[in-house]
Design a protein around this motif. Sequence first.
Motif, mmCIF file in Angstrom:
data_model
loop_
_atom_site.group_PDB
_atom_site.id
_atom_site.type_symbol
_atom_site.label_atom_id
_atom_site.label_comp_id
_atom_site.label_asym_id
_atom_site.label_seq_id
_atom_site.Cartn_x
_atom_site.Cartn_y
_atom_site.Cartn_z
ATOM 1 N N LYS A 209 -0.477 6.309 4.461
ATOM 2 C CA LYS A 209 -0.623 5.251 3.460
ATOM 3 C C LYS A 209 -2.088 4.939 3.219
ATOM 4 O O LYS A 209 -2.945 5.224 4.049
ATOM 5 C CB LYS A 209 0.116 4.000 3.910
ATOM 6 N N ARG A 210 -2.339 4.326 2.071
ATOM 7 C CA ARG A 210 -3.669 3.871 1.689
ATOM 8 C C ARG A 210 -3.554 2.468 1.121
ATOM 9 O O ARG A 210 -2.496 2.047 0.660
ATOM 10 C CB ARG A 210 -4.263 4.798 0.623
ATOM 11 N N TRP A 211 -4.687 1.774 1.114
ATOM 12 C CA TRP A 211 -4.732 0.424 0.537
ATOM 13 C C TRP A 211 -4.671 0.501 -0.975
ATOM 14 O O TRP A 211 -5.349 1.326 -1.598
ATOM 15 C CB TRP A 211 -5.996 -0.304 0.977
ATOM 16 N N LEU A 212 -3.885 -0.383 -1.575
ATOM 17 C CA LEU A 212 -3.747 -0.460 -3.027
ATOM 18 C C LEU A 212 -4.780 -1.439 -3.561
ATOM 19 O O LEU A 212 -4.502 -2.624 -3.783
ATOM 20 C CB LEU A 212 -2.321 -0.899 -3.404
ATOM 21 N N GLY A 213 -6.008 -0.961 -3.719
ATOM 22 C CA GLY A 213 -7.090 -1.821 -4.176
ATOM 23 C C GLY A 213 -7.249 -2.999 -3.235
ATOM 24 O O GLY A 213 -7.094 -2.870 -2.025
ATOM 25 N N ALA A 214 -7.525 -4.169 -3.780
ATOM 26 C CA ALA A 214 -7.705 -5.376 -2.979
ATOM 27 C C ALA A 214 -6.434 -6.222 -2.932
ATOM 28 O O ALA A 214 -6.486 -7.413 -2.665
ATOM 29 C CB ALA A 214 -8.860 -6.197 -3.544
ATOM 30 N N PRO B 215 -12.424 7.994 -2.218
ATOM 31 C CA PRO B 215 -11.988 6.803 -1.486
ATOM 32 C C PRO B 215 -11.446 5.698 -2.390
ATOM 33 O O PRO B 215 -10.700 4.837 -1.926
ATOM 34 C CB PRO B 215 -13.257 6.351 -0.772
ATOM 35 N N GLU B 216 -11.762 5.741 -3.670
ATOM 36 C CA GLU B 216 -11.289 4.716 -4.598
ATOM 37 C C GLU B 216 -9.795 4.864 -4.904
ATOM 38 O O GLU B 216 -9.152 3.920 -5.347
ATOM 39 C CB GLU B 216 -12.053 4.794 -5.931
ATOM 40 N N VAL B 217 -9.268 6.059 -4.700
ATOM 41 C CA VAL B 217 -7.890 6.363 -5.084
ATOM 42 C C VAL B 217 -6.917 5.859 -4.024
ATOM 43 O O VAL B 217 -7.002 6.224 -2.856
ATOM 44 C CB VAL B 217 -7.710 7.881 -5.305
ATOM 45 N N ALA B 218 -5.984 5.016 -4.457
ATOM 46 C CA ALA B 218 -4.974 4.486 -3.539
ATOM 47 C C ALA B 218 -3.820 5.463 -3.361
ATOM 48 O O ALA B 218 -3.316 5.644 -2.260
ATOM 49 C CB ALA B 218 -4.442 3.160 -4.067
ATOM 50 N N SER B 219 -3.387 6.083 -4.452
ATOM 51 C CA SER B 219 -2.229 6.955 -4.388
ATOM 52 C C SER B 219 -2.327 8.016 -5.475
ATOM 53 O O SER B 219 -2.933 7.795 -6.521
ATOM 54 C CB SER B 219 -0.942 6.140 -4.580
ATOM 55 N N VAL B 220 -1.699 9.159 -5.182
ATOM 56 C CA VAL B 220 -1.604 10.242 -6.151
ATOM 57 C C VAL B 220 -0.147 10.329 -6.576
ATOM 58 O O VAL B 220 0.757 10.387 -5.734
ATOM 59 C CB VAL B 220 -2.072 11.578 -5.548
ATOM 60 N N LEU B 221 0.076 10.319 -7.879
ATOM 61 C CA LEU B 221 1.423 10.420 -8.422
ATOM 62 C C LEU B 221 1.670 11.838 -8.899
ATOM 63 O O LEU B 221 0.885 12.379 -9.676
ATOM 64 C CB LEU B 221 1.596 9.437 -9.582
ATOM 65 N N VAL B 222 2.750 12.431 -8.402
ATOM 66 C CA VAL B 222 3.103 13.796 -8.787
ATOM 67 C C VAL B 222 4.376 13.751 -9.622
ATOM 68 O O VAL B 222 5.178 12.820 -9.501
ATOM 69 C CB VAL B 222 3.280 14.699 -7.545
ATOM 70 N N PRO B 223 4.581 14.754 -10.475
ATOM 71 C CA PRO B 223 5.780 14.746 -11.322
ATOM 72 C C PRO B 223 7.042 15.038 -10.510
ATOM 73 O O PRO B 223 6.990 15.694 -9.467
ATOM 74 C CB PRO B 223 5.503 15.852 -12.336
ATOM 75 N N PRO C 11 2.147 4.753 -0.262
ATOM 76 C CA PRO C 11 2.078 6.159 0.134
ATOM 77 C C PRO C 11 0.904 6.843 -0.568
ATOM 78 O O PRO C 11 0.649 6.581 -1.740
ATOM 79 C CB PRO C 11 3.399 6.749 -0.346
ATOM 80 N N GLU C 12 0.201 7.719 0.157
ATOM 81 C CA GLU C 12 -0.928 8.387 -0.489
ATOM 82 C C GLU C 12 -0.477 9.389 -1.541
ATOM 83 O O GLU C 12 -1.221 9.680 -2.470
ATOM 84 C CB GLU C 12 -1.860 9.031 0.538
ATOM 85 N N ILE C 13 0.743 9.898 -1.424
ATOM 86 C CA ILE C 13 1.322 10.772 -2.453
ATOM 87 C C ILE C 13 2.736 10.281 -2.721
ATOM 88 O O ILE C 13 3.516 10.059 -1.786
ATOM 89 C CB ILE C 13 1.388 12.245 -1.992
ATOM 90 N N ALA C 14 3.077 10.107 -4.003
ATOM 91 C CA ALA C 14 4.413 9.652 -4.384
ATOM 92 C C ALA C 14 4.805 10.301 -5.703
ATOM 93 O O ALA C 14 3.948 10.717 -6.480
ATOM 94 C CB ALA C 14 4.439 8.131 -4.529
ATOM 95 N N VAL C 15 6.104 10.368 -5.933
ATOM 96 C CA VAL C 15 6.601 10.851 -7.219
ATOM 97 C C VAL C 15 6.374 9.744 -8.249
ATOM 98 O O VAL C 15 6.610 8.568 -7.966
ATOM 99 C CB VAL C 15 8.099 11.211 -7.128
ATOM 100 N N GLU C 16 5.906 10.139 -9.411
ATOM 101 C CA GLU C 16 5.650 9.145 -10.449
ATOM 102 C C GLU C 16 6.919 8.346 -10.730
ATOM 103 O O GLU C 16 8.001 8.908 -10.851
ATOM 104 C CB GLU C 16 5.155 9.811 -11.736
ATOM 105 N N ALA D 23 -8.102 14.321 -5.826
ATOM 106 C CA ALA D 23 -7.879 12.874 -5.963
ATOM 107 C C ALA D 23 -7.991 12.173 -4.613
ATOM 108 O O ALA D 23 -8.641 11.126 -4.503
ATOM 109 C CB ALA D 23 -6.519 12.614 -6.593
ATOM 110 N N LEU D 24 -7.389 12.729 -3.579
ATOM 111 C CA LEU D 24 -7.410 12.080 -2.271
ATOM 112 C C LEU D 24 -8.777 12.155 -1.605
ATOM 113 O O LEU D 24 -9.052 11.406 -0.662
ATOM 114 C CB LEU D 24 -6.329 12.659 -1.368
ATOM 115 N N ALA D 25 -9.643 13.020 -2.099
ATOM 116 C CA ALA D 25 -11.013 13.078 -1.575
ATOM 117 C C ALA D 25 -11.832 11.876 -2.037
ATOM 118 O O ALA D 25 -12.883 11.581 -1.461
ATOM 119 C CB ALA D 25 -11.685 14.379 -2.007
#
Length: 95
Positions: A3-8, A69-77, A14-19, A65-67
Motif C-alpha cells: 500500500k501507499r499513502w493517498l496524498g495527504a 514518490p508522488e504516485v499513490a496508486s497505479v490503475l490498470v485496465p 493498494p499500489e496497483i489496482a484495477v481501474e 509510475a511506481l518509481a
Amino acid sequence: MRKRWLGATGLQVPEIAVEGDPAVAVDEHTLVLDGVDDVEALRVAHDEGRPVVVRARTQEEVLQALARPEVASVLVPESAPELLDLDLVELTYGS
C-alpha cells in the motif's frame, strides 16, 4: 498487497489496482494521469497534498509510475489483471 499513502488524506491504498476498484477512491480532488511525463503536475499535486493516481497498460508503465514518490496508486485496465501480480522487487532489483 503493498500500500501507499493517498496524498495527504491519511488513507492508504493498494499500489496497483484495477481501474474502478473502490479501494482507490478517485474523486474531483484526485489528479489522474495517463503517465508520469508531466513532472510539474506531479510536483504541484504532491506539494498540495493532492492524491495522484496513474493509469498504466504495460509492465513498464507500472514500473515508471511506481518509481515516482508522488504516485499513490497505479490503475490498470480490467483487461490486464496480470499487472496486479507483478513481482515489483524482482523487476526493480533483479534476483
